[in-house]
Every structure is written in C-alpha cells, then in structure tokens.
Motif scaffolding. Structure first.
Motif, PDB file in Angstrom:
ATOM      1  N   PRO A  14       0.793  -1.233   0.000  1.00 45.26           N
ATOM      2  CA  PRO A  14       0.000   0.000   0.000  1.00 45.26           C
ATOM      3  C   PRO A  14       0.824   1.282   0.000  1.00 45.26           C
ATOM      4  O   PRO A  14       0.489   2.232  -0.703  1.00 45.26           O
ATOM      5  N   GLU A  15       1.904   1.339   0.799  1.00 41.37           N
ATOM      6  CA  GLU A  15       2.663   2.587   0.933  1.00 41.37           C
ATOM      7  C   GLU A  15       4.136   2.356   0.616  1.00 41.37           C
ATOM      8  O   GLU A  15       4.842   1.680   1.366  1.00 41.37           O
ATOM      9  N   VAL A  16       4.585   2.912  -0.491  1.00 43.35           N
ATOM     10  CA  VAL A  16       5.980   2.802  -0.904  1.00 43.35           C
ATOM     11  C   VAL A  16       6.504   4.198  -1.218  1.00 43.35           C
ATOM     12  O   VAL A  16       5.927   4.915  -2.041  1.00 43.35           O
ATOM     13  N   LEU A  17       7.604   4.581  -0.566  1.00 43.64           N
ATOM     14  CA  LEU A  17       8.196   5.897  -0.752  1.00 43.64           C
ATOM     15  C   LEU A  17       9.466   5.802  -1.587  1.00 43.64           C
ATOM     16  O   LEU A  17      10.208   4.814  -1.515  1.00 43.64           O
ATOM     17  N   HIS A  18       9.732   6.840  -2.369  1.00 47.62           N
ATOM     18  CA  HIS A  18      10.982   6.934  -3.122  1.00 47.62           C
ATOM     19  C   HIS A  18      12.005   7.632  -2.235  1.00 47.62           C
ATOM     20  O   HIS A  18      11.967   8.862  -2.067  1.00 47.62           O
ATOM     21  N   ALA A  19      12.899   6.873  -1.632  1.00 46.24           N
ATOM     22  CA  ALA A  19      13.906   7.422  -0.719  1.00 46.24           C
ATOM     23  C   ALA A  19      15.003   6.384  -0.532  1.00 46.24           C
ATOM     24  O   ALA A  19      14.789   5.186  -0.734  1.00 46.24           O
TER      25      ALA A  19
END
Length: 261
Positions: free
Chosen positions: A77-82
């Motif tokens: 559900p929640e994937v960040l680009h970092a």
C-alpha cells in the motif's frame, strides 16, 4: 545515476527470486506480528513488504530506485521513493525495521544502520541480511567466470575505512556499533533453483559482480563470458536440467536501546 537505474524489471526476473528466500526468517527476526508498524528499507520489488502485510503488519516500504518503487506499489500500500542514509521519516516511528541485502549496497554501512536504529521505537527490532565472504558457490560462480575471462571485479563502493567483514562477527559488530542491543547473527543456507538462461539475466543487465565487470566490455568479451558461464554452470545442473546453486546469507538482528530516564 544509481546502479539499479532502469534494471527493476531485470531484477524482478532474476535476483529478486534469490533474495526472496530470506524474507520469512528476516521478518521473524524482526518480530513480525499483527498490528506492528514495520518499515522495509530497500524494498526492491516489494517481496518482504508484501509478506509483512500478509502477516498483519502496517507496512511502509522505501526504495531509492523509481522503477523498484513502481513495481513494489503493485503489492504494497505505501511505498516511498527514498534511500539511505537519510530517510524522510520521523524518529522512532516503527516497531520493526528490516533491510534485506541493502547495507552492502551503500557507501557508509555504519551510518545506514544507525539510520535504521533512529527510525525504530525504543526496544523495537532491527533485522538485516548480507551476503557472506568467502563467497558461497552461487556467488563464486561469477568470480570463477571473471577469472577465466580475465575480467577485473568492479571496485567496492564502500571506502576501506567504512567497510565491514562479511562474517557473522563483522555484521554483528556493524549492528552493535550502531547502538543495537542483544545482537545476534547466524547463517542461512539454501539452494537456489533456476535455469541457465534466467540466471544470465543479471549479468546481461549489468547486475551482480559479473554484470558490473562486463559493463563497457566489447561483444566478444561478453560472448566469452557467456560461454564460460555455461561451461561452469554445467556442474550445477540437476538431472532434469535445472540449475541448482548452493548459497548462504548472514542474518543479523538486534533491539533498539530503551529510553534512559
């Protein structure tokens, strides 16, 4: 440009299957349980994060490569680009933090693990995996191909002063140095089963030790490496023609320090 740029699909078809083997044990070491807040750093295609979601955790995943983020968002559900070592997340936001074969791909492993600790609640768990050295047969196969063809391995991205031994003691020391308590490290061994063509996807796309060494080489050198690979891989073929490569990983985990009052 990062080493994984443009290679997410190739990774999904090759090394992602290899790295997936450690996911259940990694999550167990991190204390996976329904309701916990878990961060998966360097999620890749989202294998570990998706398994944690299935286990009832509230999962946040991060990856430094946009292509990986896109693939992971299909299953998490929640994937960040970092990327490490500076993640845009608040202190002590997670009950558990995991990094599956990630700290060996950063320039400052100690600082990277310290960032994992920063994000973990007091008393929470951190768990990581690392490929060991000396190399197991799976990884040694690439070394043998390079030696036979006369290729020079790409230099490590980690400066010698910041590197760590790829042994149980070395990885445990890395975690202890970052402030974790009750650190333990052990070896996971298994046989990775694939086929000759699929396993060549990694080197053909510049991934792994052989892929990095082949970068910029002429077509004749690449063809020689492929022939040598096929010859050496023949020693790992099952009776049914499948490629069976013994390998191993180091899994280390520890507990974030409690708040001192």
């Amino acid at each position: 440009m990062g080493k994984w740029t443009g290679r997410a699909a190739a990774f999904a078809d090759s090394y992602a299957h290899l790295c997936a083997y450690t996911a259940p044990t990694l999550l167990s070491a991190a204390g996976l349980a329904p309701g916990i807040r878990l961060l998966d750093v360097g999620t890749g295609t989202g294998t570990v994060a998706a398994l944690a979601v299935a286990g009832g955790a509230t999962v946040t995943a991060v990856d430094a490569e946009p292509g990986m983020v896109e693939l992971a968002r299909a299953v998490v559900p929640e994937v960040l680009h970092a990327g490490l070592p500076d993640l845009p997340l608040p202190d002590a936001a997670f009950d558990a933090v995991v990094a599956n074969f990630v700290v060996n791909h950063v320039t400052d492993p100690g600082r990277a693990v310290a960032e994992l600790v920063r994000l973990t609640t007091p008393g929470g768990r951190v768990a990581v995996t690392v490929w060991p050295h000396p190399s197991p047969p799976l990884q040694q196969l690439w070394n043998d191909v390079m030696a036979a063809v006369g290729l020079t391995p790409a230099p490590s991205i980690i400066p010698p002063s910041l590197n760590f031994a790829r042994t149980a003691e070395g990885v445990a020391g890395l975690l202890t140095g970052a402030g974790l308590r009750d650190v333990a490290c052990h070896t996971i061994s298994w046989t990775h089963r694939t086929d000759v063509d699929t396993w060549w996807i990694g080197p053909a796309n510049g991934m792994g030790a052989l892929g990095e060494a082949l970068a910029g080489q002429d077509a004749a050198t690449v063809a020689a490496a492929r022939r040598t690979y096929e010859r050496l891989a023949a020693g790992f073929l099952d009776d049914d023609g499948a490629l069976a490569l013994p390998t191993a990983a180091l899994l280390a985990s520890g507990r974030a320090p409690s708040v001192v009052r």
